[in-house]
Design a protein around this motif. Structure first.
Motif, PDB file in Angstrom:
ATOM      1  N   GLN A   9      -6.328  34.324  96.808  1.00  0.00           N
ATOM      2  CA  GLN A   9      -7.416  34.944  97.582  1.00  0.00           C
ATOM      3  C   GLN A   9      -7.590  36.412  97.199  1.00  0.00           C
ATOM      4  O   GLN A   9      -8.717  36.905  97.054  1.00  0.00           O
ATOM      5  N   ALA A  10      -6.482  37.110  97.018  1.00  0.00           N
ATOM      6  CA  ALA A  10      -6.551  38.512  96.598  1.00  0.00           C
ATOM      7  C   ALA A  10      -7.205  38.632  95.225  1.00  0.00           C
ATOM      8  O   ALA A  10      -7.968  39.577  94.963  1.00  0.00           O
ATOM      9  N   THR A  11      -6.925  37.695  94.341  1.00  0.00           N
ATOM     10  CA  THR A  11      -7.499  37.734  93.000  1.00  0.00           C
ATOM     11  C   THR A  11      -8.996  37.447  93.038  1.00  0.00           C
ATOM     12  O   THR A  11      -9.785  38.083  92.312  1.00  0.00           O
ATOM     13  N   LEU A  12      -9.419  36.520  93.883  1.00  0.00           N
ATOM     14  CA  LEU A  12     -10.848  36.255  94.041  1.00  0.00           C
ATOM     15  C   LEU A  12     -11.568  37.472  94.614  1.00  0.00           C
ATOM     16  O   LEU A  12     -12.694  37.803  94.202  1.00  0.00           O
ATOM     17  N   CYS A  13     -10.913  38.151  95.537  1.00  0.00           N
ATOM     18  CA  CYS A  13     -11.493  39.365  96.117  1.00  0.00           C
ATOM     19  C   CYS A  13     -11.609  40.453  95.048  1.00  0.00           C
ATOM     20  O   CYS A  13     -12.644  41.130  94.919  1.00  0.00           O
ATOM     21  N   ARG A  14     -10.548  40.595  94.242  1.00  0.00           N
ATOM     22  CA  ARG A  14     -10.555  41.593  93.169  1.00  0.00           C
ATOM     23  C   ARG A  14     -11.615  41.233  92.116  1.00  0.00           C
ATOM     24  O   ARG A  14     -12.250  42.129  91.545  1.00  0.00           O
ATOM     25  N   LEU A  15     -11.829  39.944  91.870  1.00  0.00           N
ATOM     26  CA  LEU A  15     -12.854  39.509  90.924  1.00  0.00           C
ATOM     27  C   LEU A  15     -14.231  39.996  91.367  1.00  0.00           C
ATOM     28  O   LEU A  15     -14.998  40.533  90.554  1.00  0.00           O
ATOM     29  N   THR A  16     -14.539  39.815  92.637  1.00  0.00           N
ATOM     30  CA  THR A  16     -15.827  40.279  93.157  1.00  0.00           C
ATOM     31  C   THR A  16     -15.970  41.783  92.981  1.00  0.00           C
ATOM     32  O   THR A  16     -16.998  42.275  92.512  1.00  0.00           O
ATOM     33  N   ALA A  17     -14.912  42.537  93.346  1.00  0.00           N
ATOM     34  CA  ALA A  17     -14.958  43.996  93.218  1.00  0.00           C
ATOM     35  C   ALA A  17     -15.070  44.424  91.760  1.00  0.00           C
ATOM     36  O   ALA A  17     -15.858  45.313  91.411  1.00  0.00           O
ATOM     37  N   ARG A  18     -14.301  43.785  90.888  1.00  0.00           N
ATOM     38  CA  ARG A  18     -14.271  44.194  89.487  1.00  0.00           C
ATOM     39  C   ARG A  18     -15.622  43.954  88.800  1.00  0.00           C
ATOM     40  O   ARG A  18     -16.091  44.804  88.037  1.00  0.00           O
ATOM     41  N   CYS A  19     -16.227  42.780  89.037  1.00  0.00           N
ATOM     42  CA  CYS A  19     -17.480  42.501  88.333  1.00  0.00           C
ATOM     43  C   CYS A  19     -18.603  43.410  88.832  1.00  0.00           C
ATOM     44  O   CYS A  19     -19.493  43.782  88.050  1.00  0.00           O
ATOM     45  N   ILE A  20     -18.568  43.815  90.098  1.00  0.00           N
ATOM     46  CA  ILE A  20     -19.541  44.793  90.600  1.00  0.00           C
ATOM     47  C   ILE A  20     -19.308  46.147  89.938  1.00  0.00           C
ATOM     48  O   ILE A  20     -20.230  46.785  89.416  1.00  0.00           O
ATOM     49  N   ALA A  21     -18.050  46.599  89.948  1.00  0.00           N
ATOM     50  CA  ALA A  21     -17.721  47.912  89.387  1.00  0.00           C
ATOM     51  C   ALA A  21     -18.012  47.969  87.893  1.00  0.00           C
ATOM     52  O   ALA A  21     -18.542  48.971  87.387  1.00  0.00           O
ATOM     53  N   ASP A  22     -17.693  46.904  87.173  1.00  0.00           N
ATOM     54  CA  ASP A  22     -17.971  46.874  85.734  1.00  0.00           C
ATOM     55  C   ASP A  22     -19.473  47.001  85.474  1.00  0.00           C
ATOM     56  O   ASP A  22     -19.902  47.694  84.548  1.00  0.00           O
ATOM     57  N   ALA A  23     -20.271  46.317  86.305  1.00  0.00           N
ATOM     58  CA  ALA A  23     -21.720  46.377  86.134  1.00  0.00           C
ATOM     59  C   ALA A  23     -22.247  47.791  86.390  1.00  0.00           C
ATOM     60  O   ALA A  23     -23.112  48.288  85.656  1.00  0.00           O
ATOM     61  N   VAL A  24     -21.729  48.436  87.419  1.00  0.00           N
ATOM     62  CA  VAL A  24     -22.153  49.805  87.730  1.00  0.00           C
ATOM     63  C   VAL A  24     -21.756  50.750  86.601  1.00  0.00           C
ATOM     64  O   VAL A  24     -22.552  51.568  86.132  1.00  0.00           O
ATOM     65  N   GLN A  25     -20.514  50.638  86.157  1.00  0.00           N
ATOM     66  CA  GLN A  25     -20.024  51.551  85.122  1.00  0.00           C
ATOM     67  C   GLN A  25     -20.746  51.349  83.793  1.00  0.00           C
ATOM     68  O   GLN A  25     -21.006  52.305  83.061  1.00  0.00           O
TER      69      GLN A  25
END
Length: 369
Positions: free
Chosen positions: A268-284
Motif C-alpha cells: 500500500q505504501a508503494t502504491l501511494c508512493r507511485l501516485t506521488a512519484r508520477c505526479i512529481a515526475d510530471a511536474v519536474q
C-alpha cells in the motif's frame, strides 16, 4: 441569481455520484450546494464488470446505461431539494456520465448514463457526451478539467500546477498570466486512488485507505516502485490519458509477481508512493519553474499521500484548492457545470494543447426536457 448550473461527476474510483449546484457571477464560481449518492453495490459491480472486456457486454450495457441515469436523476433531485431550488431555476446539467471504456489510441471513449432519461426525470436541459467531439478532432478526449482550471485558478504572477487526484491523477500546468504567453497544458500522470482503493478493499475490507493509515505503517519498497514505473505509459509523451483499461487489478497482480513476500502495508505504501512519484515526475519534467501546486479530488484528503508528494517536490509550495476558494472535493463536479455553461454560451470547452485536438471545439450534446 439566474446563472445556475448543475455539474454531475462520477470518476474511475466509483465511490459516488457527485452533484454540485453552481452559480457563475464572474471568474470564480460559487458552490451553492452539493450532494452525493453512493452507488448501489450491485450496480457498482456491473459497472466494474463493464470496464473490462467480457461476455454479452451489450446486454449488460442495456442494464447499466439507464440505471446510471436514474441514479443521476435521483442525485439531482435530492440536490435541488437540499438547496431549495426548482428545476426551472437551473440553466442546464453538465453530466460527465460514467466512463466504461477509454481507448485514446483508437480514438474511442464511452461515457454512459442516458441523458434522455436524466432530462426526462429532472425537467432540466442536459449537456452530456463531452469527450467524443474532442476525439473527433484528433484529441484524447481527456483530461477536460484543465480548461476550467485555467479559467478559475490561473495566477497573474505565479506559475501554478493543479493536481486532480481521483481514480486517475492528472495535472494542469498554468503559466503566470503576466509572463511569457505559454499555453496551458496538462495530461493524465497515472494512477491516483484507483489501485490504492482496490488493494485496501482486498486486504482490509475497507473502501479506501482513510488518511493514508495503512500506507503510513511501513516504508515503500523501492524495487517494486521501479518495477511499476517501468510501465511504458509513464514514458509516453503528452498529451496522454488513461483509465481502468490499463491500471486495474490485473495490472497490479502482474506487477506483484516476485513481490508476494511483501507485507500488505508495504505494498500500500508503494502504491501511494507511485501516485506521488508520477505526479512529481510530471511536474519536474513539464513545469520545472512551478511555484505552487494545489491539489483537488479525493486524494487531497490522504495525509500520507500529501506528505509523500511534498517529499517528492521539495521547494515547491503545496496546498489544496481550498486556498483558492474552491473545495477540493467538488472541483470536478463544478468543472462539468462550467462545461455545460460553455456549451450553452456556444463557447469551446477543450484546450488543444492539453488533449491534442486540432482546434477549439464546442463540447457536448444538448438534450432538452
Amino acid at each position: 441569481m439566474s446563472d445556475i448550473y448543475i455539474g454531475l461527476m462520477s470518476g474511475t474510483s466509483l465511490d459516488a455520484m457527485d452533484a454540485a449546484a453552481v452559480h457563475f457571477p464572474g471568474k470564480s464560481p460559487t458552490l451553492l450546494a452539493h450532494h452525493s449518492t453512493e452507488w448501489p453495490n450491485k450496480l457498482k459491480q456491473k459497472i466494474q464488470q463493464l470496464c473490462q472486456p467480457g461476455h454479452d457486454e451489450i446486454r449488460l450495457l442495456a442494464e447499466v446505461d439507464p440505471a446510471i441515469a436514474y441514479v443521476a436523476a435521483e442525485t439531482v433531485n435530492a440536490l435541488l431539494n437540499k438547496a431549495g431550488l426548482s428545476a426551472d431555476q437551473i440553466k442546464a446539467i453538465g453530466s460527465h456520465g460514467q466512463t466504461i471504456r477509454h481507448i485514446p489510441e483508437s480514438g474511442y471513449t464511452l461515457q454512459v448514463g442516458d441523458p434522455n432519461i436524466l432530462a426526462e426525470q429532472t425537467g432540466i436541459t442536459v449537456i452530456a457526451d463531452f469527450r467524443r467531439r474532442d476525439m473527433a478532432a484528433g484529441g484524447q478526449g481527456a483530461p477536460l478539467v484543465p480548461a476550467f482550471h485555467r479559467a478559475v485558478f490561473t495566477s497573474e504572477t505565479g506559475h501554478r500546477v493543479i493536481v486532480n487526484i481521483g481514480g486517475i491523477s492528472n495535472i494542469s500546468i498554468l503559466p503566470a498570466e503576466n509572463g511569457e504567453q505559454k499555453p496551458v497544458t496538462g495530461f493524465d500522470t497515472g494512477p491516483g486512488n484507483l489501485l490504492m482503493d482496490y488493494w485496501c478493499q482486498q486486504q482490509w475490507g475497507q473502501p479506501y485507505d482513510k488518511d493514508g493509515f495503512h500506507a503510513a505503517r511501513e516504508p515503500h519498497d523501492p524495487i517494486l516502485l521501479e518495477t511499476m514505473l517501468s510501465d511504458p505509459f509513464f514514458r509516453l509523451p503528452a498529451p496522454k490519458s488513461t483509465g481502468r483499461e490499463l491500471f486495474n487489478p490485473a495490472w497490479l497482480n502482474a506487477m506483484l509477481e516476485g513481490f508476494r513476500g511483501l507485507s500488505p502495508s508495504t505494498i500500500q505504501a508503494t502504491l501511494c508512493r507511485l501516485t506521488a512519484r508520477c505526479i512529481a515526475d510530471a511536474v519536474q519534467q513539464h513545469a520545472p519553474d512551478t511555484d505552487e501546486v494545489f491539489t483537488c479530488g479525493g486524494g487531497a484528503n490522504n495525509n500520507t499521500l500529501m506528505a509523500m508528494l511534498k517529499e517528492e517536490m521539495p521547494g515547491i509550495k503545496l496546498g489544496s484548492t481550498s486556498e483558492l476558494g474552491v473545495d477540493p472535493q467538488w472541483v470536478e463536479a463544478i468543472a462539468f457545470a462550467w462545461l455545460a455553461r460553455q456549451n450553452m454560451l456556444q463557447l469551446p470547452g477543450n484546450l488543444p494543447a492539453v488533449t491534442g485536438a486540432s482546434g477549439l471545439r464546442l463540447l457536448g450534446g444538448c438534450y432538452y426536457p
